[in-house]
Design an enzyme around this catalytic site. Structure first.
Site, short mmCIF file in Angstrom:
data_model
loop_
_atom_site.label_atom_id
_atom_site.label_comp_id
_atom_site.label_asym_id
_atom_site.label_seq_id
_atom_site.Cartn_x
_atom_site.Cartn_y
_atom_site.Cartn_z
N GLU A 105 -4.12 -4.32 9.18
CA GLU A 105 -4.56 -5.58 8.20
C GLU A 105 -6.08 -6.05 8.59
OE1 GLU A 105 -2.99 -5.70 5.51
OE2 GLU A 105 -1.20 -4.97 6.00
N HIS A 119 -7.94 -3.94 -1.71
CA HIS A 119 -7.34 -4.14 -0.41
C HIS A 119 -6.07 -2.93 0.03
CE1 HIS A 119 -5.43 -6.15 3.04
NE2 HIS A 119 -4.35 -5.72 2.60
N GLU A 142 0.82 -1.13 0.14
CA GLU A 142 0.12 0.09 0.06
C GLU A 142 0.76 1.29 0.13
OE1 GLU A 142 0.32 -2.24 2.32
OE2 GLU A 142 0.24 -1.46 4.43
N HIS A 169 -6.22 0.44 2.47
CA HIS A 169 -5.02 0.87 3.45
C HIS A 169 -4.98 2.42 3.35
CE1 HIS A 169 -3.03 -2.42 5.37
NE2 HIS A 169 -2.82 -3.23 4.04
N1 BES Z 1 0.86 -4.53 3.64
C1 BES Z 1 0.80 -5.73 3.17
C2 BES Z 1 1.98 -6.57 2.68
C3 BES Z 1 2.98 -6.62 3.78
C4 BES Z 1 2.47 -7.00 4.91
C5 BES Z 1 4.27 -6.31 3.61
C6 BES Z 1 3.61 -7.08 5.80
C7 BES Z 1 5.03 -6.51 4.45
C8 BES Z 1 4.92 -6.89 5.77
C9 BES Z 1 -0.32 -5.60 2.09
O1 BES Z 1 -1.33 -4.46 2.31
C10 BES Z 1 -1.09 -6.98 1.74
O2 BES Z 1 -1.71 -7.33 2.78
N2 BES Z 1 -0.94 -7.76 0.81
C11 BES Z 1 -1.73 -8.98 0.55
C12 BES Z 1 -2.81 -8.68 -0.44
C13 BES Z 1 -3.99 -9.46 -0.10
C14 BES Z 1 -4.48 -9.52 1.37
C15 BES Z 1 -4.92 -8.84 -1.03
C16 BES Z 1 -0.70 -9.84 -0.16
O3 BES Z 1 0.41 -9.50 -0.60
O4 BES Z 1 -0.91 -11.08 -0.21
ZN ZN Z 2 -2.53 -5.05 3.82
#
Ligand code: BES
Ligand code: ZN
Length: 609
Positions: free
Chosen positions: A326, A303, A279, A307
């Site tokens: 999250e 998603h 995000e 954020h």
């Molecule tokens: N912020 C997260 C990705 C993240 C979390 C990076 C923790 C590093 C550490 C992002 O918003 C996320 O949740 N991505 C998901 C998308 C899904 C839930 C639609 C993913 O990457 O799978």
């Molecule tokens: Zn996320």
């Protein structure tokens, strides 16, 4: 000594950095950034001043050309990195010069053959959770927010994007890099160009992001362009896949209040990007695997868009409260999906999430701490305990409150919560206090302590009841008796339905059933990686060797950890032969993975072998 975050050396008694002015020189041949950073502090400070670093070389610390004493700790903490201590004398600003290392954990440097267009190099960041410190010294905790400006000096055949406002692209000037003079860089050389950016809103350091490569873009909405490598087919297909983005932003605004970040651009990264989406404000980063040609990639965009309110406006104070980012975002994402794609799509997502949550509780059965929403992460690397729990248990908690108070009251509460805490970093108790204040008596109706501090899944959680969901789950359960779905039953299934079906198949299923399923429905060749990986994971667990070629191709084609984790885990839990296979594939593929993904695979190996 009062650290503010178990993952940072930041001290509560030392002033925050209010602004950072970065000057970055990208040296692609050596995979290094040479840089300076002008720090502005909230108040003047005397005495030790701590900053987080990881694999950085510090060249100098100066204030108005006078040297400031500094030292890097001689020992490196495996999680926090290396402590940089400056000794300040009533300083409220200083300049550091430093260089990154080729192994910087936030950066992936791609050689031309590793990119889509094969002709130009590429570099991009992934700073969450605690990797910003491997690019610049920082108070790398979400408890501290910064504004910044950045000047990027890059080869002129490339362009740069950042999670910030783009100011200009112009020829380099001598006075840009006065602080870097001693490093003898070719700052003003003919074949270099400068791109300038500013971030005027205060953001946590994990939202710092850039990408440099041969990038092109397409306009898809009044505040949205899609960026990807020029000359790859990705740009056109991404523009098509994400054409509904503006409608989602409008739905988000209706639900959560005005969109505060001006632009909402999308950058589609090379396949090695370790997440589905990140995000980064104003410029979301996405894996190319979300482009499936049927608009379903919109869920990941929903998603990351969500954020913009939950995570980027209101931020978890430390990773111990990650569910505030999250869990809220998963709830908000499903509300946006429901508004634009309807209840069925949103419910299938809830169902897939429900299955995922139950599996994670099983995964953490010997480490129940990480089944809690608020958990203790002292001595824990957040990348090692990343799971669906904060997403899905967090979603369940908020949905439980919605069911208790009714949707319209909960919507009103959410708007008020966002307006109250925007641009702040908060913890679980701050949220609970606000909840109790605004919905009096809620603690008598819902066991708030059990939900936020208890282990496992509370009994008042919710498994979807919608008929589409139940039909697929019972069809999957029937596989135990040998019954497989008929053509007519799956005729209108899309990726989500297959994912839900595969995830719910009983453990006892026979290898022959897996093969039969694939010969009928070609799941191992699905263009949808969720379906393909879910299938291949089953195939490995059942010992179906005929799919190992496809497993290897998949592990070498994508670096998204959501796919690497289950495939490598299934292999290392298997036979000796499977382990050898996993090791060989990793050895051949690891160069193509982002450093964060490489460490995660290494830790899967060390846990199981
Ligand atoms: N912020 C997260 C990705 C993240 C979390 C990076 C923790 C590093 C550490 C992002 O918003 C996320 O949740 N991505 C998901 C998308 C899904 C839930 C639609 C993913 O990457 O799978
Ligand atoms: Zn996320």
């Amino acid at each position: 000594m009062a650290p503010v975050d178990p993952h940072s050396f930041t001290e509560s008694t030392q002033p925050a950095t209010t602004h950072l002015a970065l000057t970055l020189y990208f040296d692609f041949p050596s995979s290094t950034i040479h840089a300076s950073a002008l720090f502005t502090l909230q108040t003047p400070h005397s005495g030790p001043f701590f900053l987080d670093t990881r694999s950085l070389t510090i060249h100098s610390a100066l204030h108005a050309d006078e040297a400031i004493p500094f030292s890097l700790s001689t020992t490196t903490d495996p999680i926090k990195g290396t402590l940089l201590t400056l000794t300040l004398s009533n300083h409220s600003s200083f300049i550091l010069t430093f260089s990154t290392s080729p192994s910087s954990s936030a950066l992936q440097w791609l050689l031309p053959p590793q990119t889509c267009n094969k002709t130009h190099p590429y570099v991009y960041t992934q700073c969450q959770a605690i990797h910003a410190r491997s690019i610049f010294p920082s108070h790398d905790t979400p408890a501290r927010r910064i504004r910044y400006s950045a000047i990027l000096n890059i080869p002129s055949e490339l362009s740069a994007v950042m999670a910030a406002n783009h100011v200009t692209r112009r020829p380099p000037r001598d006075d840009d890099a006065a602080a870097l003079a001693s490093l003898n860089l070719n700052w003003c050389s003919q074949d270099r160009v400068v791109e300038e950016f500013v971030m005027e809103q205060p953001v946590p350091p994990y939202l710092f992001a850039f990408a440099v490569g041969q990038l092109g873009n397409r306009e898809v909405g009044p505040r949205t362009r899609v960026y990807a490598e020029e000359g790859s087919a990705v740009l056109d297909s991404a523009a098509k896949e994400f054409e509904g983005t503006e409608e989602m932003i409008r739905e988000g605004e209706k639900l959560f209040g005005e969109y505060d970040w001006e632009r909402f651009d999308l950058l589609v990264l090379p396949p090695s990007f370790p997440y589905g989406g990140m995000e980064n404000p104003k410029m979301v980063f996405l894996t190319p695997t979300v482009i499936k040609g049927d608009g379903s990639g919109a869920q990941v965009v929903a998603h990351e868009l969500a954020h913009s309110w939950t995570g980027n406006l209101i931020t978890n104070k430390t990773n111990e409260h990650f569910w505030l980012n999250e869990g809220f975002t998963t709830y908000a994402e499903r509300r946006i999906v429901e508004a634009v794609q309807g209840e069925k799509r949103a419910t299938l997502n809830v169902g897939i999430g429900w299955r995922g949550l139950n599996e994670e509780i099983e995964r953490f059965k010997d480490n129940l701490e990480f089944t809690k929403l608020k958990n203790n992460q002292q001595g824990i690397d957040p990348d090692d305990v990343y799971s669906q729990v904060p997403y899905e248990k967090g979603f369940q908690f908020l949905f439980r409150i919605e069911r208790q108070v009714g949707r319209s009251a909960f919507d009103e509460f959410l708007k008020k919560y966002i307006a109250k805490f925007k641009f702040q970093s908060i913890d679980t108790d701050t949220f609970l206090d606000f909840l109790k204040e605004n919905i009096p008596g809620i603690e008598k109706q819902i066991d708030l302590v059990l939900w936020t501090e208890g282990t496992g899944i509370p009994s008042d959680a919710y498994e979807p009841e919608l008929i589409v969901y139940k039909t697929i789950v019972s069809l999957a359960n029937e596989a135990a008796t040998g019954r497989m779905p008929g053509e007519d039953e799956v005729a209108d299934w899309q990726g989500q339905e297959w994912e839900l079906y595969l995830d719910n198949l009983p453990k006892s299923i026979e290898a022959s059933q897996i093969v039969a399923l694939d010969s009928r429905h070609k799941l191992s060749e699905s263009k949808d990686y969720e379906v393909k990986v879910s299938f291949l994971q089953r195939a490995i667990s059942c010992g179906c060797k005929e799919y190992y070629g496809e497993v290897e191709r998949t592990l070498k084609a994508v670096g998204r950890m959501k796919y690497l984790r289950p495939l490598y885990t299934a292999l290392v839990k298997g036979s000796e032969e499977d382990k050898v296979f996993a090791k060989r594939v990793f050895l051949e593929a690891r160069e193509c993975y982002h450093p964060i993904a490489q460490s995660v695979v290494v830790s899967i190996f060390s846990k199981h072998m």
